[in-house]
Scaffold this motif. Structure first.
Motif, PDB file in Angstrom:
ATOM      1  N   ILE A  57      -0.460  -9.951  -6.522  1.00 61.32           N
ATOM      2  CA  ILE A  57      -1.022  -8.607  -6.363  1.00 61.32           C
ATOM      3  C   ILE A  57      -0.737  -8.085  -4.956  1.00 61.32           C
ATOM      4  N   ALA A  58      -1.018  -8.925  -3.966  1.00 58.04           N
ATOM      5  CA  ALA A  58      -0.808  -8.509  -2.574  1.00 58.04           C
ATOM      6  C   ALA A  58       0.657  -8.192  -2.302  1.00 58.04           C
ATOM      7  N   GLU A  59       1.565  -8.989  -2.848  1.00 63.02           N
ATOM      8  CA  GLU A  59       2.997  -8.740  -2.655  1.00 63.02           C
ATOM      9  C   GLU A  59       3.412  -7.402  -3.252  1.00 63.02           C
ATOM     10  N   ARG A  60       2.872  -7.087  -4.415  1.00 59.21           N
ATOM     11  CA  ARG A  60       3.239  -5.832  -5.062  1.00 59.21           C
ATOM     12  C   ARG A  60       2.657  -4.621  -4.331  1.00 59.21           C
ATOM     13  N   VAL A  61       1.458  -4.756  -3.824  1.00 60.90           N
ATOM     14  CA  VAL A  61       0.888  -3.658  -3.041  1.00 60.90           C
ATOM     15  C   VAL A  61       1.727  -3.423  -1.788  1.00 60.90           C
ATOM     16  N   SER A  62       2.156  -4.497  -1.127  1.00 62.10           N
ATOM     17  CA  SER A  62       3.009  -4.365   0.062  1.00 62.10           C
ATOM     18  C   SER A  62       4.325  -3.674  -0.278  1.00 62.10           C
ATOM     19  N   ASP A  63       4.911  -4.029  -1.413  1.00 62.85           N
ATOM     20  CA  ASP A  63       6.166  -3.399  -1.821  1.00 62.85           C
ATOM     21  C   ASP A  63       5.957  -1.920  -2.113  1.00 62.85           C
ATOM     22  N   ALA A  64       4.823  -1.586  -2.731  1.00 62.10           N
ATOM     23  CA  ALA A  64       4.527  -0.185  -3.030  1.00 62.10           C
ATOM     24  C   ALA A  64       4.398   0.628  -1.740  1.00 62.10           C
ATOM     25  N   LEU A  65       3.706   0.072  -0.762  1.00 65.44           N
ATOM     26  CA  LEU A  65       3.522   0.791   0.497  1.00 65.44           C
ATOM     27  C   LEU A  65       4.845   0.930   1.246  1.00 65.44           C
ATOM     28  N   ALA A  66       5.713  -0.071   1.133  1.00 63.19           N
ATOM     29  CA  ALA A  66       7.039   0.032   1.750  1.00 63.19           C
ATOM     30  C   ALA A  66       7.846   1.149   1.100  1.00 63.19           C
ATOM     31  N   ALA A  67       7.698   1.314  -0.206  1.00 55.88           N
ATOM     32  CA  ALA A  67       8.397   2.406  -0.904  1.00 55.88           C
ATOM     33  C   ALA A  67       7.924   3.754  -0.395  1.00 55.88           C
ATOM     34  N   LEU A  68       6.621   3.867  -0.125  1.00 56.60           N
ATOM     35  CA  LEU A  68       6.084   5.130   0.384  1.00 56.60           C
ATOM     36  C   LEU A  68       6.574   5.442   1.793  1.00 56.60           C
ATOM     37  N   ASP A  69       6.746   4.387   2.600  1.00 57.25           N
ATOM     38  CA  ASP A  69       7.131   4.585   4.001  1.00 57.25           C
ATOM     39  C   ASP A  69       8.399   5.419   4.136  1.00 57.25           C
ATOM     40  N   ALA A  70       9.336   5.190   3.235  1.00 55.72           N
ATOM     41  CA  ALA A  70      10.623   5.881   3.334  1.00 55.72           C
ATOM     42  C   ALA A  70      10.705   7.097   2.424  1.00 55.72           C
ATOM     43  N   ALA A  71       9.604   7.448   1.750  1.00 54.25           N
ATOM     44  CA  ALA A  71       9.649   8.517   0.752  1.00 54.25           C
ATOM     45  C   ALA A  71       9.472   9.889   1.391  1.00 54.25           C
ATOM     46  N   PRO A  72      10.212  10.891   0.902  1.00 55.30           N
ATOM     47  CA  PRO A  72      10.047  12.269   1.383  1.00 55.30           C
ATOM     48  C   PRO A  72       8.850  12.927   0.699  1.00 55.30           C
ATOM     49  N   VAL A  73       7.654  12.431   0.997  1.00 54.90           N
ATOM     50  CA  VAL A  73       6.458  12.848   0.277  1.00 54.90           C
ATOM     51  C   VAL A  73       5.510  13.589   1.217  1.00 54.90           C
ATOM     52  N   ASP A  74       4.788  14.557   0.684  1.00 51.15           N
ATOM     53  CA  ASP A  74       3.778  15.278   1.449  1.00 51.15           C
ATOM     54  C   ASP A  74       2.824  14.298   2.136  1.00 51.15           C
ATOM     55  N   ARG A  75       2.425  14.625   3.372  1.00 53.98           N
ATOM     56  CA  ARG A  75       1.638  13.693   4.175  1.00 53.98           C
ATOM     57  C   ARG A  75       0.308  13.336   3.534  1.00 53.98           C
ATOM     58  N   THR A  76      -0.374  14.329   2.996  1.00 56.10           N
ATOM     59  CA  THR A  76      -1.665  14.063   2.362  1.00 56.10           C
ATOM     60  C   THR A  76      -1.494  13.166   1.138  1.00 56.10           C
TER      61      THR A  76
END
Length: 380
Positions: free
Chosen positions: A344-363
């Motif tokens: 679970i922890a590994e997958r959450v870390s991977d998800a957050l890494a995906a967000l780090d590089a995403a062109p997504v609205d800050r909020t």
């Protein structure tokens, strides 16, 4: 109106700096969650009132049937799918876009979810859901109370299947009420249809696993999690939201949502596996240990058998016909619970890494960060 409040929060929270408040993630989620869920529930209630009234004109019994279906939709639920769809949309359009045009599409996902839950409860012979009798059990009890002829259990299952079918049709109808350009709605529908196909695929694999556990493995259990849960709980709702915003399928945001959604969705199912065995029924609304009782080949149980010593395997086989608490202890002794927590922890870390590089609205980035943790560390 609640949907106006959601839109207002989008503007206010998006203007905050990263240092505003003690916990910006908690602040963003608190600012949105209540108003968003209220807006979805209001949309569902308004839509369902008209649908129930229409069916009641056919026959008085149809009115009661439709009211039972409406209750299955509106009672309880965390509105997880519409929440992820909302943030998928908001992450693309930013903080000032008005919500009402896409609100019917977000709410439609809750009708789709009810369809899946009601059918799943029939297939699993589950007796409780959200702390209440499941639809087929409640209908069987009504059959007995009314003194009708025939098998009440069979009647309850048949009517529950029809309730699920009706919710599927209702979802289609409500989705069609979204006011987005027709070409975009066509793409949204394609995403929605893919979500439904993958849900059926995952459900079939789940049923197959229970009837052919000898051929199952950790990888196949994870495949079930990917299609039964990850796709329809997180990944596809996020992509559904991106489609509502008009994001092209080859956009970098779609790639980020795909990676994030798969990781969080799998982690969500892994947490579900743990709660199904070790969760408090007062929190989960379901009896603990059902998966162990039926020998359902979840990732947790497959890992336990993979990690067990020969002596532990023999003990697990002997305990299979005894108290479920003893089998739960043996599963934990193999180290499977600790392994699942790491997964679970590994997958959450991977998800957050995906967000780090995403062109997504800050909020939206802040909210999705919080949701990744909230959805995978929950107690219910």
């Amino acid at each position: 109106m609640a949907n106006d409040a959601v839109a207002g929060n989008a503007t206010r929270v998006a203007q905050r700096g990263p240092g505003d408040g003690d916990d910006p993630v908690r602040a963003v989620l608190a600012a949105y969650t209540h108003d968003l869920i209220t807006a979805v529930d209001e949309t569902l209630a308004t839509f369902l009132t008209a649908e129930v009234d229409s069916l009641a004109e056919i026959d008085i019994s149809m009115g009661r049937f439709a009211a039972t279906a409406r209750e299955a939709v509106l009672v309880g639920g965390k509105r997880i799918r519409s929440t992820f769809a909302y943030w998928g949309w908001r992450g693309a359009v930013g903080g000032t876009e008005a919500l009402p045009p896409v609100l019917p599409a977000l709410a439609a996902l809750e009708l789709l979810h009810t369809f899946a839950l009601v059918h799943d409860d029939v297939m699993d012979a589950s007796t409780t859901r959200r702390g209440r009798p499941t639809a087929h059990v409640a209908i069987a009890e009504q059959h007995i109370a009314a003194g009708h002829r025939g098998d009440p259990g069979r009647f309850g299952e048949a009517v529950a299947v029809l309730i699920g079918d009706l919710c599927m049709v209702w979802a289609d109808r409500l989705l069609a009420q979204a006011t987005v350009p027709s070409a975009r709605l066509f793409e949204v529908r394609r995403c929605y249809d893919q979500m439904r196909v993958e849900t059926v695929a995952g459900q079939y694999l789940d049923v197959l696993g229970e009837n052919d556990p000898a051929s199952w493995s950790v990888n196949r259990a994870l495949r079930v999690a990917r299609y039964k849960t990850a796709s329809y709980t997180v990944q596809r709702p996020l992509l559904f939201g991106a489609c509502l915003a008009g994001v092209p399928v080859d956009d970098a945001l779609v790639s980020a949502y795909t990676r994030y959604g798969l990781a969080v969705g799998e982690a969500f199912q892994l947490r579900d596996d743990l709660l199904g065995v070790y969760g408090d029924p007062a929190d989960t609304g379901k009896p603990a240990g059902d998966d162990l009782r039926t020998g359902k080949p979840t990732t947790l149980l497959m890992l336990a058998r993979e990690l067990a010593t020969p002596a532990q395997l023999r003990a697990m086989d002997r305990a299979g016909d005894g108290p479920v608490d003893r089998l739960a202890e043996l599963v934990e002794e193999t180290g499977a619970v600790a392994r699942v927590e790491r997964m679970i922890a590994e997958r959450v870390s991977d998800a957050l890494a995906a967000l780090d590089a995403a062109p997504v609205d800050r909020t939206a980035r802040t909210a999705l960060t919080g949701l990744a943790t909230a959805a995978t560390s929950r107690r219910a």
